[in-house]
Design an enzyme around this catalytic site. Structure first.
Site, PDB file in Angstrom:
ATOM      1  N   ASP A   1      -1.549   2.113  10.253  1.00 14.11           N
ATOM      2  CA  ASP A   1      -2.538   1.354  11.009  1.00 14.11           C
ATOM      3  C   ASP A   1      -2.175  -0.124  11.087  1.00 14.11           C
ATOM      4  O   ASP A   1      -2.834  -0.898  11.789  1.00 14.11           O
ATOM      5  CB  ASP A   1      -3.952   1.548  10.441  1.00 14.11           C
ATOM      6  CG  ASP A   1      -4.044   1.296   8.942  1.00 14.11           C
ATOM      7  OD1 ASP A   1      -2.990   1.118   8.291  1.00 14.11           O
ATOM      8  OD2 ASP A   1      -5.170   1.306   8.411  1.00 14.11           O
TER       9      ASP A   1
ATOM     10  N   GLU B   1       0.827  -1.208   0.000  1.00  9.82           N
ATOM     11  CA  GLU B   1       0.000   0.000   0.000  1.00  9.82           C
ATOM     12  C   GLU B   1       0.861   1.259   0.000  1.00  9.82           C
ATOM     13  O   GLU B   1       0.729   2.135   0.851  1.00  9.82           O
ATOM     14  CB  GLU B   1      -0.989  -0.001   1.170  1.00  9.82           C
ATOM     15  CG  GLU B   1      -2.211   0.863   0.868  1.00  9.82           C
ATOM     16  CD  GLU B   1      -3.341   0.730   1.885  1.00  9.82           C
ATOM     17  OE1 GLU B   1      -4.366   1.383   1.665  1.00  9.82           O
ATOM     18  OE2 GLU B   1      -3.210  -0.013   2.879  1.00  9.82           O
TER      19      GLU B   1
ATOM     20  N   TYR C   1      -0.120  -7.544  -1.719  1.00  7.11           N
ATOM     21  CA  TYR C   1      -1.173  -6.758  -1.071  1.00  7.11           C
ATOM     22  C   TYR C   1      -2.499  -7.261  -1.624  1.00  7.11           C
ATOM     23  O   TYR C   1      -2.924  -6.880  -2.711  1.00  7.11           O
ATOM     24  CB  TYR C   1      -0.967  -5.270  -1.351  1.00  7.11           C
ATOM     25  CG  TYR C   1      -2.043  -4.369  -0.788  1.00  7.11           C
ATOM     26  CD1 TYR C   1      -2.622  -4.622   0.446  1.00  7.11           C
ATOM     27  CD2 TYR C   1      -2.469  -3.253  -1.490  1.00  7.11           C
ATOM     28  CE1 TYR C   1      -3.604  -3.797   0.962  1.00  7.11           C
ATOM     29  CE2 TYR C   1      -3.443  -2.406  -0.981  1.00  7.11           C
ATOM     30  CZ  TYR C   1      -4.007  -2.688   0.245  1.00  7.11           C
ATOM     31  OH  TYR C   1      -4.984  -1.860   0.747  1.00  7.11           O
TER      32      TYR C   1
ATOM     33  N   ASN D   1      -5.372  -9.356   4.078  1.00  9.45           N
ATOM     34  CA  ASN D   1      -6.725  -8.820   4.283  1.00  9.45           C
ATOM     35  C   ASN D   1      -7.732  -9.876   4.725  1.00  9.45           C
ATOM     36  O   ASN D   1      -8.884  -9.883   4.286  1.00  9.45           O
ATOM     37  CB  ASN D   1      -7.208  -8.087   3.021  1.00  9.45           C
ATOM     38  CG  ASN D   1      -7.038  -6.580   3.142  1.00  9.45           C
ATOM     39  OD1 ASN D   1      -7.364  -5.999   4.175  1.00  9.45           O
ATOM     40  ND2 ASN D   1      -6.538  -5.959   2.090  1.00  9.45           N
TER      41      ASN D   1
ATOM     42  N   ASP E   1       0.009  -8.064   3.314  1.00  8.54           N
ATOM     43  CA  ASP E   1      -1.326  -7.866   3.859  1.00  8.54           C
ATOM     44  C   ASP E   1      -2.286  -8.765   3.083  1.00  8.54           C
ATOM     45  O   ASP E   1      -2.612  -8.486   1.936  1.00  8.54           O
ATOM     46  CB  ASP E   1      -1.702  -6.384   3.715  1.00  8.54           C
ATOM     47  CG  ASP E   1      -3.099  -6.075   4.210  1.00  8.54           C
ATOM     48  OD1 ASP E   1      -3.803  -7.005   4.657  1.00  8.54           O
ATOM     49  OD2 ASP E   1      -3.494  -4.896   4.135  1.00  8.54           O
TER      50      ASP E   1
END
Length: 260
Positions: free
Chosen positions: A251, A35, A105, A151, A149
């Protein structure tokens, strides 16, 4: 070899919050970043001793991946060879001496409040299927480590509030079954293999004091071919120091493995 993986939620913003200092303090051999939300020509990133390998999305300010490496990587591939996936800059593959390292990602299943699972079908029926096929193809040549990530919180232990998130993006049955398929195809969740009962998280919403209350999710992973598992010394969450909400770099927390 020390490898760090980190969703920085915007490389330009993270640079202003001590990104370079973090890299210098931890001294990784390779950093896999997700990201980035930027093209290379938009970022003043110059960390002495590290070469840069970018894969940016066609859409400005969206998605994107980056690898930083102390050693030059001769064989770098962007994407998985399928245009509908590759335009978002989500995958970089580095062929190293003994394994492939894949920085990924994975698409979010949806963040639109009016249609919160707007990309679930794409994610579960297309992306997860094609990305797994890509990793399996790589593994026919060399073992694979994929990090980034993903997700998805795979098991209930991987998020603070599983009961209230059953149909939320990142904890749907479809996404969790997609991760099951990676594990059932011979790829280990390194953290969970090394620490079956720990409840470390890697992502906390900026809403609702989630970081202060540690109501987080573990959605960032290293997965690896089983043949590599014995060579991976440890993996742990690197919490953004200090624990000061005004100084959080992202985050997400960075994670790492060390290969002996």
């Amino acid at each position: 070899m020390k490898i760090i993986s980190w969703n920085v939620n915007g490389i330009r913003a993270c640079l202003n919050k001590g990104f370079e200092e973090f890299i210098n303090e931890n001294d990784p051999d390779i950093v896999c970043i997700q990201e980035t939300k930027a093209n290379e020509d938009q970022v003043e990133l110059d960390i002495p001793g590290y070469k840069q390998y970018w894969n940016s999305a066609e859409k400005k300010g969206y998605s994107g991946t980056l690898i930083l490496s102390k050693k030059e990587i001769n064989n770098i591939k962007n994407g998985i060879g399928i245009s509908k996936h590759d335009k978002e800059g989500r995958v970089i593959t580095a062929e190293l001496e003994n394994f492939f390292l894949v920085n990924v990602y994975v698409p979010n299943s949806g963040s639109d409040r009016k249609n919160p699972l707007s990309r679930l079908a794409y994610r579960s029926d297309e992306w997860d299927v094609d990305f797994l096929a890509y990793l399996k193809k790589l593994s026919n040549t060399k073992p694979v480590i994929a990090c980034g990530d993903f997700n998805v919180a795979h098991k209930e232990i991987d998020l603070a509030n599983p009961k209230t998130n059953k149909r939320n993006a990142g904890f749907t049955e479809e996404e969790r079954e997609g991760f099951d398929n990676f594990v059932n195809s011979g790829f280990c969740d390194v953290f969970r293999e090394k620490d079956p009962e720990n409840t470390h998280y890697t992502w906390w919403s900026y809403m609702g004091n989630a970081y202060e209350n540690n109501t987080g999710w573990r959605i960032d992973y290293f997965i690896a071919s089983k043949s590599l598992l014995s060579l991976i010394e440890n993996q742990k969450v690197l919490i953004n120091p200090p624990i000061d909400l005004g100084k959080r770099k992202s985050d997400h927390a960075p994670i790492k493995i060390e290969i002996i």
